[in-house]
Structure formats: C-alpha cells, structure tokens
Write a protein that holds these residues in place. Structure first.
Motif, PDB file in Angstrom:
ATOM      1  N   GLU A   1       0.656  -1.096   0.141  1.00 58.48           N
ATOM      2  CA  GLU A   1       0.265  -0.081   0.264  1.00 58.48           C
ATOM      3  C   GLU A   1       0.658   1.514   0.385  1.00 58.48           C
ATOM      4  OE1 GLU A   1      -2.595   0.226   3.162  1.00 58.48           O
ATOM      5  OE2 GLU A   1      -3.651  -1.935   2.526  1.00 58.48           O
ATOM      6  N   THR A   2       2.216   1.012   0.831  1.00 60.94           N
ATOM      7  CA  THR A   2       2.986   2.311   0.958  1.00 60.94           C
ATOM      8  C   THR A   2       3.355   2.301  -0.611  1.00 60.94           C
ATOM      9  OG1 THR A   2       2.948   1.797   3.141  1.00 60.94           O
ATOM     10  CG2 THR A   2       4.854   3.462   1.954  1.00 60.94           C
ATOM     11  N   LEU A   3       3.795   1.563  -1.137  1.00 64.59           N
ATOM     12  CA  LEU A   3       4.527   1.464  -2.442  1.00 64.59           C
ATOM     13  C   LEU A   3       3.384   2.127  -3.346  1.00 64.59           C
ATOM     14  CD1 LEU A   3       7.447  -1.742  -1.990  1.00 64.59           C
ATOM     15  CD2 LEU A   3       8.203   0.702  -1.811  1.00 64.59           C
ATOM     16  N   VAL A   4       2.353   1.939  -3.957  1.00 63.48           N
ATOM     17  CA  VAL A   4       1.364   2.263  -4.253  1.00 63.48           C
ATOM     18  C   VAL A   4       1.013   3.604  -4.354  1.00 63.48           C
ATOM     19  CG1 VAL A   4      -1.022   1.828  -4.849  1.00 63.48           C
ATOM     20  CG2 VAL A   4       0.305  -0.233  -4.799  1.00 63.48           C
ATOM     21  N   SER A   5       0.878   3.859  -3.270  1.00 65.40           N
ATOM     22  CA  SER A   5       0.613   5.407  -2.893  1.00 65.40           C
ATOM     23  C   SER A   5       1.774   6.318  -3.531  1.00 65.40           C
ATOM     24  CB  SER A   5       0.817   5.824  -1.696  1.00 65.40           C
ATOM     25  OG  SER A   5       1.316   5.583  -0.715  1.00 65.40           O
ATOM     26  N   LEU A   6       3.381   5.778  -3.819  1.00 67.78           N
ATOM     27  CA  LEU A   6       4.447   6.304  -4.300  1.00 67.78           C
ATOM     28  C   LEU A   6       5.322   6.237  -5.259  1.00 67.78           C
ATOM     29  CD1 LEU A   6       7.577   5.631  -1.477  1.00 67.78           C
ATOM     30  CD2 LEU A   6       6.177   7.710  -1.768  1.00 67.78           C
ATOM     31  N   LEU A   7       4.232   5.513  -5.748  1.00 68.20           N
ATOM     32  CA  LEU A   7       4.245   5.428  -7.323  1.00 68.20           C
ATOM     33  C   LEU A   7       4.046   6.614  -8.235  1.00 68.20           C
ATOM     34  CD1 LEU A   7       2.932   1.952  -8.735  1.00 68.20           C
ATOM     35  CD2 LEU A   7       5.600   3.022  -8.061  1.00 68.20           C
ATOM     36  N   PRO A   8       2.742   7.701  -7.622  1.00 69.97           N
ATOM     37  CA  PRO A   8       2.539   8.680  -8.865  1.00 69.97           C
ATOM     38  C   PRO A   8       3.636   9.202  -8.532  1.00 69.97           C
ATOM     39  CG  PRO A   8       0.437   8.271  -7.007  1.00 69.97           C
ATOM     40  CD  PRO A   8       1.984   6.878  -7.145  1.00 69.97           C
ATOM     41  N   VAL A   9       4.216   9.766  -7.402  1.00 65.88           N
ATOM     42  CA  VAL A   9       6.004  10.084  -7.484  1.00 65.88           C
ATOM     43  C   VAL A   9       6.889  10.004  -8.460  1.00 65.88           C
ATOM     44  CG1 VAL A   9       7.064  11.213  -5.362  1.00 65.88           C
ATOM     45  CG2 VAL A   9       5.093  10.894  -4.557  1.00 65.88           C
ATOM     46  N   LEU A  10       7.088   9.578  -7.998  1.00 69.12           N
ATOM     47  CA  LEU A  10       8.307   8.492  -9.371  1.00 69.12           C
ATOM     48  C   LEU A  10       7.185   9.127 -10.729  1.00 69.12           C
ATOM     49  CD1 LEU A  10       8.402   4.758  -8.595  1.00 69.12           C
ATOM     50  CD2 LEU A  10       9.875   6.640  -8.175  1.00 69.12           C
ATOM     51  N   ASP A  11       5.801   8.996 -11.372  1.00 68.76           N
ATOM     52  CA  ASP A  11       5.358   9.289 -12.794  1.00 68.76           C
ATOM     53  C   ASP A  11       5.718  10.826 -12.420  1.00 68.76           C
ATOM     54  OD1 ASP A  11       4.160   6.992 -13.586  1.00 68.76           O
ATOM     55  OD2 ASP A  11       2.255   7.271 -12.053  1.00 68.76           O
ATOM     56  N   ASP A  12       5.636  11.924 -11.413  1.00 69.54           N
ATOM     57  CA  ASP A  12       5.554  13.183 -11.195  1.00 69.54           C
ATOM     58  C   ASP A  12       7.425  13.511 -11.197  1.00 69.54           C
ATOM     59  OD1 ASP A  12       3.183  13.733 -10.821  1.00 69.54           O
ATOM     60  OD2 ASP A  12       3.276  13.726  -8.659  1.00 69.54           O
ATOM     61  N   PHE A  13       8.351  12.977 -10.886  1.00 70.61           N
ATOM     62  CA  PHE A  13       9.700  13.116 -11.379  1.00 70.61           C
ATOM     63  C   PHE A  13      10.141  12.438 -12.974  1.00 70.61           C
ATOM     64  CE2 PHE A  13      11.040  12.286  -5.976  1.00 70.61           C
ATOM     65  CZ  PHE A  13      11.453  13.629  -6.839  1.00 70.61           C
ATOM     66  N   ASP A  14       9.752  11.633 -13.541  1.00 68.59           N
ATOM     67  CA  ASP A  14       9.200  11.309 -15.135  1.00 68.59           C
ATOM     68  C   ASP A  14       9.183  12.165 -15.720  1.00 68.59           C
ATOM     69  OD1 ASP A  14      10.715   8.339 -14.610  1.00 68.59           O
ATOM     70  OD2 ASP A  14       8.716   7.475 -15.099  1.00 68.59           O
ATOM     71  N   ARG A  15       8.062  12.712 -15.650  1.00 64.77           N
ATOM     72  CA  ARG A  15       7.717  14.125 -15.893  1.00 64.77           C
ATOM     73  C   ARG A  15       8.648  15.584 -16.176  1.00 64.77           C
ATOM     74  NH1 ARG A  15       3.099  12.490 -13.633  1.00 64.77           N
ATOM     75  NH2 ARG A  15       1.846  11.529 -14.630  1.00 64.77           N
ATOM     76  N   ALA A  16       9.054  15.660 -14.392  1.00 67.23           N
ATOM     77  CA  ALA A  16      10.059  16.450 -14.101  1.00 67.23           C
ATOM     78  C   ALA A  16      11.181  16.214 -14.956  1.00 67.23           C
ATOM     79  CB  ALA A  16      10.675  17.040 -12.792  1.00 67.23           C
ATOM     80  N   GLN A  17      11.731  15.306 -15.802  1.00 66.39           N
ATOM     81  CA  GLN A  17      12.649  15.183 -15.603  1.00 66.39           C
ATOM     82  C   GLN A  17      12.767  15.526 -17.450  1.00 66.39           C
ATOM     83  OE1 GLN A  17      14.055  11.132 -14.460  1.00 66.39           O
ATOM     84  NE2 GLN A  17      15.758  11.728 -13.706  1.00 66.39           N
TER      85      GLN A  17
END
Length: 190
Positions: free
Chosen positions: A86-102
């Motif tokens: 559950e914790t990792l799934v909730s962090l997946l949008p943060v990874l997506d945002d980092f990809d977009r930022a890069q």
C-alpha cells in the motif's frame, strides 16, 4: 420289583443331585477365577483405551498447533507485504511526477544544477523502492500481454513487425516481488 425300582430310583436321583452339586462347586471357583481375570483385564483394557485416546488427542492438538503457527507466520508475512504494498503503490504517482519533471527539464536548456538535484533525488527514491522489492515493468516494443498491460488505445502499426506490440507506454507498470501492483497503460499497434 416295584419296591426295588423305587429304591434305585431315589438313589439315582441322589447320585445325580450329588454330581450336580459337585459340578456346580467345581464350576463356581472356575467361574470366579474367570470373572476375577475379566475384572483385572477390564481396567487394563480401559486404561489402554484411555491412553490411546489421550495420545490421539495430543497428536491432534500438536498438529493443530503446528498448523496455527504456520498459518499465523504466513499471515504476518502477508500483512507486512500488503502494508508495504500500500505504501509503495501510494508512492508510484511521485515516481511518475519525477519522470515528467526529468523530461520537461531535459527539454529546456540551462539549469544544470536543478537537473542534477532532481536526478539525485529521483535516483535515491528509485533505489530505495527497488530495495523494497519494487521493479519497473518494461513495456515499450514488447508483445501486448493483458496480464501486464492495460490497452488504452490502438493505433495502426507502421510495420507488420509492430502489430500486436506495445507502441508507447503512457503510464509505467510496476512489480512488487514479482506480483503486478500496477498495470502499464499502453498504446498497442494493430
């Protein structure tokens, strides 16, 4: 003859009665011995039956306890995994945002310090999540598989080779310990 017949007859009756009494007396101690042996064996048989029953109950309780320990250990491990999931799934949008930022920073020129900072934070977060069992799913140019991919749309494939393959990945999919926790949202060639 009548009188002699009567005399033998009472003697015969007395003789038979004496034999019957002797047989009963002889049989009575035997019966008593048999009954006492049965009484002695009966408690022994009862005790053996009780022992067998208690041993059976012990074996069943021991097996039940071992199953309980195994089940609770498995449930505890599943609980830790699911809480982690559950914790990792909730962090997946943060990874997506980092990809977009890069991607957006790479499109602009200058700001090398910002690019380096974002890359450092992104790589650190990604490494920590990988240590926890998170793995990114490779989708682009792979054959479409509904167990890993979610087709958002289909577009005409440029070549026959790209037919039924993933043309583009709109949102990355992820595994957690070899289990899909998010399907990749993809565009499929037809």
């Amino acid at each position: 003859m009548n009188s002699s017949d009567q005399q033998t007859h009472p003697n015969e009756e007395a003789h038979e009665a004496l034999e019957n009494d002797q047989n009963e007396e002889i049989g009575t101690p035997e019966n008593n011995i048999d009954q006492s042996e049965e009484n002695n064996q009966d408690p022994l048989v009862k005790l053996q039956a009780e022992l067998t029953e208690v041993q059976d109950k012990y074996l069943r309780m021991y097996s039940e306890f071992e199953n309980f320990k195994r089940r609770t250990t498995k449930e505890r491990a599943d609980l830790l995994r699911s809480a982690n999931q559950e914790t990792l799934v909730s962090l997946l949008p943060v990874l997506d945002d980092f990809d977009r930022a890069q991607k957006s920073i790479q499109a602009t020129e200058g700001n090398d310090a910002i690019k380096t900072g974002i890359d450092l934070v992104y790589n650190k977060l990604k490494n920590i999540l990988q240590q926890k069992g998170l793995k990114e799913m490779e989708s682009t140019h792979q054959i479409f598989d509904s167990e890993f991919h979610e087709a958002i749309t289909k577009i005409p494939a440029g070549t026959e080779e790209m037919k039924d393959k993933v043309m583009d990945t709109l949102e990355k999919g992820y595994f957690l310990n070899e289990k899909v926790i998010r399907f990749a949202k993809v565009v499929v060639g037809e």
